[in-house]
Design a protein around this motif. Sequence first.
Motif, PDB file in Angstrom:
ATOM      1  N   THR A 109     -17.746  -8.384   9.682  1.00 29.39           N
ATOM      2  CA  THR A 109     -17.997  -7.746  10.982  1.00 29.39           C
ATOM      3  C   THR A 109     -17.242  -6.423  11.073  1.00 29.39           C
ATOM      4  OG1 THR A 109     -16.131  -8.955  11.964  1.00 29.39           O
ATOM      5  CG2 THR A 109     -18.331  -9.957  12.156  1.00 29.39           C
ATOM      6  N   ASN A 110     -16.184  -6.322  10.280  1.00 26.80           N
ATOM      7  CA  ASN A 110     -15.339  -5.125  10.243  1.00 26.80           C
ATOM      8  C   ASN A 110     -15.151  -4.728   8.784  1.00 26.80           C
ATOM      9  OD1 ASN A 110     -14.647  -6.772  12.725  1.00 26.80           O
ATOM     10  ND2 ASN A 110     -13.528  -4.900  13.195  1.00 26.80           N
ATOM     11  N   LEU A 111     -15.092  -3.415   8.540  1.00 25.22           N
ATOM     12  CA  LEU A 111     -14.968  -2.952   7.162  1.00 25.22           C
ATOM     13  C   LEU A 111     -14.186  -1.650   7.124  1.00 25.22           C
ATOM     14  CD1 LEU A 111     -17.631  -3.088   4.399  1.00 25.22           C
ATOM     15  CD2 LEU A 111     -16.467  -0.921   4.809  1.00 25.22           C
ATOM     16  N   VAL A 112     -13.272  -1.557   6.157  1.00 22.87           N
ATOM     17  CA  VAL A 112     -12.488  -0.333   5.969  1.00 22.87           C
ATOM     18  C   VAL A 112     -12.594   0.097   4.509  1.00 22.87           C
ATOM     19  CG1 VAL A 112     -10.217   0.757   6.099  1.00 22.87           C
ATOM     20  CG2 VAL A 112     -10.860  -0.989   7.778  1.00 22.87           C
ATOM     21  N   ALA A 113     -12.943   1.360   4.296  1.00 23.92           N
ATOM     22  CA  ALA A 113     -12.904   1.946   2.956  1.00 23.92           C
ATOM     23  C   ALA A 113     -11.489   2.489   2.751  1.00 23.92           C
ATOM     24  CB  ALA A 113     -13.940   3.054   2.829  1.00 23.92           C
ATOM     25  N   CYS A 114     -10.669   1.731   2.039  1.00 22.68           N
ATOM     26  CA  CYS A 114      -9.267   2.105   1.839  1.00 22.68           C
ATOM     27  C   CYS A 114      -9.192   3.147   0.717  1.00 22.68           C
ATOM     28  CB  CYS A 114      -8.445   0.871   1.518  1.00 22.68           C
ATOM     29  SG  CYS A 114      -8.544  -0.388   2.835  1.00 22.68           S
ATOM     30  N   TRP A 115      -8.392   4.175   0.947  1.00 21.72           N
ATOM     31  CA  TRP A 115      -8.458   5.379   0.122  1.00 21.72           C
ATOM     32  C   TRP A 115      -7.122   5.674  -0.535  1.00 21.72           C
ATOM     33  CZ3 TRP A 115     -13.286   7.215  -0.351  1.00 21.72           C
ATOM     34  CH2 TRP A 115     -13.476   8.400  -1.083  1.00 21.72           C
ATOM     35  N   ASP A 116      -7.188   6.163  -1.786  1.00 17.98           N
ATOM     36  CA  ASP A 116      -6.003   6.640  -2.495  1.00 17.98           C
ATOM     37  C   ASP A 116      -5.682   8.063  -2.045  1.00 17.98           C
ATOM     38  OD1 ASP A 116      -5.183   4.567  -4.299  1.00 17.98           O
ATOM     39  OD2 ASP A 116      -6.927   4.993  -5.555  1.00 17.98           O
ATOM     40  N   ASP A 117      -4.853   8.219  -1.015  1.00 17.16           N
ATOM     41  CA  ASP A 117      -4.402   9.574  -0.693  1.00 17.16           C
ATOM     42  C   ASP A 117      -3.475  10.089  -1.796  1.00 17.16           C
ATOM     43  OD1 ASP A 117      -5.875   9.483   1.602  1.00 17.16           O
ATOM     44  OD2 ASP A 117      -4.199   9.905   2.966  1.00 17.16           O
ATOM     45  N   ASP A 118      -2.810   9.159  -2.470  1.00 17.44           N
ATOM     46  CA  ASP A 118      -1.966   9.509  -3.614  1.00 17.44           C
ATOM     47  C   ASP A 118      -2.048   8.352  -4.602  1.00 17.44           C
ATOM     48  OD1 ASP A 118       0.001  10.196  -5.441  1.00 17.44           O
ATOM     49  OD2 ASP A 118       1.391  10.946  -3.911  1.00 17.44           O
ATOM     50  N   TRP A 119      -2.766   8.553  -5.701  1.00 20.47           N
ATOM     51  CA  TRP A 119      -2.994   7.459  -6.653  1.00 20.47           C
ATOM     52  C   TRP A 119      -1.771   7.148  -7.511  1.00 20.47           C
ATOM     53  CZ3 TRP A 119      -2.991   8.034 -12.081  1.00 20.47           C
ATOM     54  CH2 TRP A 119      -2.821   9.353 -12.529  1.00 20.47           C
ATOM     55  N   ARG A 120      -0.797   8.088  -7.527  1.00 18.30           N
ATOM     56  CA  ARG A 120       0.418   7.920  -8.348  1.00 18.30           C
ATOM     57  C   ARG A 120       1.611   8.463  -7.566  1.00 18.30           C
ATOM     58  NH1 ARG A 120       2.838  10.994 -13.033  1.00 18.30           N
ATOM     59  NH2 ARG A 120       3.766   9.429 -14.410  1.00 18.30           N
ATOM     60  N   PRO A 121       2.051   7.748  -6.544  1.00 17.79           N
ATOM     61  CA  PRO A 121       3.093   8.280  -5.658  1.00 17.79           C
ATOM     62  C   PRO A 121       4.398   8.589  -6.397  1.00 17.79           C
ATOM     63  CG  PRO A 121       2.027   6.360  -4.684  1.00 17.79           C
ATOM     64  CD  PRO A 121       1.571   6.436  -6.107  1.00 17.79           C
ATOM     65  N   ALA A 122       4.998   9.700  -6.017  1.00 19.42           N
ATOM     66  CA  ALA A 122       6.214  10.157  -6.692  1.00 19.42           C
ATOM     67  C   ALA A 122       7.329   9.119  -6.610  1.00 19.42           C
ATOM     68  CB  ALA A 122       6.676  11.482  -6.079  1.00 19.42           C
ATOM     69  N   TRP A 123       7.416   8.392  -5.495  1.00 17.63           N
ATOM     70  CA  TRP A 123       8.500   7.417  -5.359  1.00 17.63           C
ATOM     71  C   TRP A 123       8.353   6.266  -6.357  1.00 17.63           C
ATOM     72  CZ3 TRP A 123       7.155   2.465  -3.812  1.00 17.63           C
ATOM     73  CH2 TRP A 123       5.926   2.311  -3.155  1.00 17.63           C
ATOM     74  N   ARG A 124       7.120   5.935  -6.725  1.00 21.30           N
ATOM     75  CA  ARG A 124       6.927   4.911  -7.760  1.00 21.30           C
ATOM     76  C   ARG A 124       7.251   5.498  -9.140  1.00 21.30           C
ATOM     77  NH1 ARG A 124       2.327   2.355  -4.414  1.00 21.30           N
ATOM     78  NH2 ARG A 124       3.164   0.259  -4.027  1.00 21.30           N
ATOM     79  N   VAL A 125       6.832   6.745  -9.368  1.00 15.89           N
ATOM     80  CA  VAL A 125       7.087   7.396 -10.657  1.00 15.89           C
ATOM     81  C   VAL A 125       8.590   7.599 -10.877  1.00 15.89           C
ATOM     82  CG1 VAL A 125       6.665   9.481 -12.034  1.00 15.89           C
ATOM     83  CG2 VAL A 125       4.829   8.509 -10.626  1.00 15.89           C
ATOM     84  N   GLU A 126       9.322   7.915  -9.807  1.00 16.46           N
ATOM     85  CA  GLU A 126      10.770   8.090  -9.934  1.00 16.46           C
ATOM     86  C   GLU A 126      11.435   6.799 -10.414  1.00 16.46           C
ATOM     87  OE1 GLU A 126      12.087   9.482  -6.155  1.00 16.46           O
ATOM     88  OE2 GLU A 126      11.052  11.419  -6.348  1.00 16.46           O
ATOM     89  N   LEU A 127      10.901   5.665  -9.993  1.00 19.01           N
ATOM     90  CA  LEU A 127      11.466   4.376 -10.393  1.00 19.01           C
ATOM     91  C   LEU A 127      11.067   4.007 -11.827  1.00 19.01           C
ATOM     92  CD1 LEU A 127      10.904   2.375  -7.072  1.00 19.01           C
ATOM     93  CD2 LEU A 127      13.062   3.293  -7.949  1.00 19.01           C
ATOM     94  N   ILE A 128       9.782   4.248 -12.166  1.00 18.75           N
ATOM     95  CA  ILE A 128       9.298   3.974 -13.524  1.00 18.75           C
ATOM     96  C   ILE A 128       8.449   5.164 -13.955  1.00 18.75           C
ATOM     97  CG2 ILE A 128       7.912   2.449 -14.991  1.00 18.75           C
ATOM     98  CD1 ILE A 128       8.604   0.132 -13.215  1.00 18.75           C
ATOM     99  N   PRO A 129       9.025   6.107 -14.702  1.00 21.21           N
ATOM    100  CA  PRO A 129       8.303   7.338 -15.071  1.00 21.21           C
ATOM    101  C   PRO A 129       6.995   7.102 -15.831  1.00 21.21           C
ATOM    102  CG  PRO A 129      10.654   7.613 -15.431  1.00 21.21           C
ATOM    103  CD  PRO A 129      10.444   6.164 -15.099  1.00 21.21           C
ATOM    104  N   SER A 130       6.873   5.974 -16.541  1.00 14.88           N
ATOM    105  CA  SER A 130       5.638   5.701 -17.283  1.00 14.88           C
ATOM    106  C   SER A 130       4.497   5.211 -16.388  1.00 14.88           C
ATOM    107  CB  SER A 130       5.906   4.652 -18.370  1.00 14.88           C
ATOM    108  OG  SER A 130       6.299   3.405 -17.786  1.00 14.88           O
ATOM    109  N   TYR A 131       4.787   5.019 -15.102  1.00 12.99           N
ATOM    110  CA  TYR A 131       3.765   4.468 -14.197  1.00 12.99           C
ATOM    111  C   TYR A 131       2.516   5.359 -14.174  1.00 12.99           C
ATOM    112  CZ  TYR A 131       1.608   2.609  -9.944  1.00 12.99           C
ATOM    113  OH  TYR A 131       0.731   2.066  -9.041  1.00 12.99           O
TER     114      TYR A 131
END
Length: 309
Positions: free
Chosen positions: A53-75
Amino acid sequence: MADRLMLLDTASLYFRAFYGVPDSITAPDGTPVNAVRGLLDMIARLAADFEATNLVACWDDDWRPAWRVELIPSYKAHRVERAVPDGVDVEETPPGLVVQIPRIREVLGLLDIAIVGAPEHEADDVIGTLATGAAMPVDVVTGDRDLFQLIDDEASVRVVYTARGMSKLEVLTDASIVGKYGVLPQQYVDFSVMRGDSSDGLPGVAGVGEKTAASLLQQFVDLDGIRTAAADASVPMSASVRAKFAAAADYLDVAPTVVGVVRDLDLGEFDSRLRPVTGARREAFEALATDWNLGGSVARVLAALDAHG
């Protein structure tokens, strides 16, 4: 029809559509439209079959966020086509799909389907936030195993898993994850951290595969419990396992934050209710059947939305 929220991992679906529908399907100007067509057909089928009855198209505004990359650079590093200092890195994407993404957003807008993203976050984080504490049952549509962590029978959150194709959709519940991996959905983040995931550039704990990870979680409940046991000589555990966890200590300190989805984003106000497309928007959308050579996909998705009148 009882309320039910469907959350689309949109990029996962349009990549699948791009590779699943022949790229010989083009608009009159020669632009490929196979991903647009395929995604529309997916939405038409999913909304109908799962009674959303409800639907959301969830979007990658940032597919590789810097905060994740800072924690694991190979991400996701192997998927970077071009690094953008102080911005969003460009993901390696086929040119034939890149040109369709603005058209995908346009057709979703004409269908009045909510597109929701968040700065510095992935679609997974948007999905995690919307699935957590939803006021109705939730179906998460994805080909990404990371989202198995959201499955929760008690909260009526399922995953509709697309990895085997639209003709072989799998509806996953708590029992599905226990049966497949030997762990509960709430243990899946720790399981994934230990196993690793080459598609996301996550190394895992060297020498620890799925069976060992599951066995350790069955015995010690979570990653903290495993690491505490590994550091305590009085707890029965093989010397080789202790050594593996000691060697991976730096990775294990940060990986759960990278793998775990964010569940508390401020996403603002939006309307996710599905409704028939009427008036000028319907006329504009129907015109695309010819203008963009979208063919029967237009009629199929309109019919699916007409059922919500």
